[in-house]
Scaffold this motif. Structure first.
Motif, PDB file in Angstrom:
ATOM      1  N   HIS A   1      21.348   2.989 -38.870  1.00 48.39           N
ATOM      2  CA  HIS A   1      21.418   2.957 -37.409  1.00 48.39           C
ATOM      3  C   HIS A   1      20.058   3.329 -36.823  1.00 48.39           C
ATOM      4  O   HIS A   1      19.538   2.631 -35.947  1.00 48.39           O
TER       5      HIS A   1
ATOM      6  N   ARG B   1      34.382   7.010 -36.608  1.00 46.10           N
ATOM      7  CA  ARG B   1      34.411   8.274 -37.355  1.00 46.10           C
ATOM      8  C   ARG B   1      34.212   9.483 -36.455  1.00 46.10           C
ATOM      9  O   ARG B   1      34.174  10.613 -36.927  1.00 46.10           O
TER      10      ARG B   1
ATOM     11  N   GLU C   1      31.347   1.682 -36.469  1.00 48.70           N
ATOM     12  CA  GLU C   1      31.853   2.537 -37.547  1.00 48.70           C
ATOM     13  C   GLU C   1      31.533   4.002 -37.270  1.00 48.70           C
ATOM     14  O   GLU C   1      32.358   4.882 -37.509  1.00 48.70           O
ATOM     15  N   ILE C   2      30.341   4.270 -36.772  1.00 47.63           N
ATOM     16  CA  ILE C   2      29.978   5.653 -36.408  1.00 47.63           C
ATOM     17  C   ILE C   2      30.935   6.162 -35.334  1.00 47.63           C
ATOM     18  O   ILE C   2      31.437   7.294 -35.423  1.00 47.63           O
ATOM     19  N   GLU C   3      31.205   5.346 -34.331  1.00 50.54           N
ATOM     20  CA  GLU C   3      32.127   5.739 -33.266  1.00 50.54           C
ATOM     21  C   GLU C   3      33.536   5.944 -33.799  1.00 50.54           C
ATOM     22  O   GLU C   3      34.237   6.882 -33.392  1.00 50.54           O
TER      23      GLU C   3
ATOM     24  N   GLU D   1      28.159   8.688 -44.531  1.00 47.72           N
ATOM     25  CA  GLU D   1      27.639   8.993 -43.194  1.00 47.72           C
ATOM     26  C   GLU D   1      26.109   8.941 -43.173  1.00 47.72           C
ATOM     27  O   GLU D   1      25.514   8.476 -42.204  1.00 47.72           O
TER      28      GLU D   1
ATOM     29  N   GLY E   1      31.534   9.873 -34.318  1.00 52.30           N
ATOM     30  CA  GLY E   1      30.114  10.129 -34.049  1.00 52.30           C
ATOM     31  C   GLY E   1      29.429  10.852 -35.198  1.00 52.30           C
ATOM     32  O   GLY E   1      30.064  11.238 -36.181  1.00 52.30           O
ATOM     33  N   LEU E   2      28.140  11.009 -35.040  1.00 55.81           N
ATOM     34  CA  LEU E   2      27.345  11.740 -36.034  1.00 55.81           C
ATOM     35  C   LEU E   2      27.307  13.196 -35.613  1.00 55.81           C
ATOM     36  O   LEU E   2      26.811  13.522 -34.540  1.00 55.81           O
TER      37      LEU E   2
ATOM     38  N   LEU F   1      25.036   5.308 -42.830  1.00 57.36           N
ATOM     39  CA  LEU F   1      25.223   4.835 -41.461  1.00 57.36           C
ATOM     40  C   LEU F   1      24.120   5.383 -40.558  1.00 57.36           C
ATOM     41  O   LEU F   1      23.528   4.649 -39.766  1.00 57.36           O
ATOM     42  N   ALA F   2      23.842   6.671 -40.683  1.00 56.64           N
ATOM     43  CA  ALA F   2      22.824   7.308 -39.840  1.00 56.64           C
ATOM     44  C   ALA F   2      21.447   6.710 -40.093  1.00 56.64           C
ATOM     45  O   ALA F   2      20.708   6.404 -39.147  1.00 56.64           O
TER      46      ALA F   2
END
Length: 74
Positions: free
Chosen positions: A27, A55, A51-53, A20, A57-58, A23-24
């Protein structure tokens, strides 16, 4: 400061195997230069967002005594 795998290494593995924090970080980085990205860069950024969506979201909407509301990449 980001401490993790670089884009060269990450580009060789599927996005669902990224952490994560990776990704963060990427992004956020790509979001800052969206106007300058070519088609390939835009495609990579879109895959990261998807991919974030996927999962959910963050997650870091609330602060507690050990964490602030800003997502840490470390």
């Amino acid at each position: 400061m980001y401490v993790g795998r670089d884009m060269t290494e990450l580009s060789m593995i599927p996005k669902d195997e990224w952490k994560e924090s990776e990704l963060a970080f990427f992004h956020h980085s790509l979001q800052q230069i969206v106007p300058y990205l070519n088609g390939e860069g835009q495609s990579i950024h879109r895959e990261i967002i998807e991919e974030i969506e996927n999962r959910g979201g963050l997650k870091r909407g609330e602060a507690d005594y050990t964490h602030g509301t800003k997502i840490s990449y470390d």
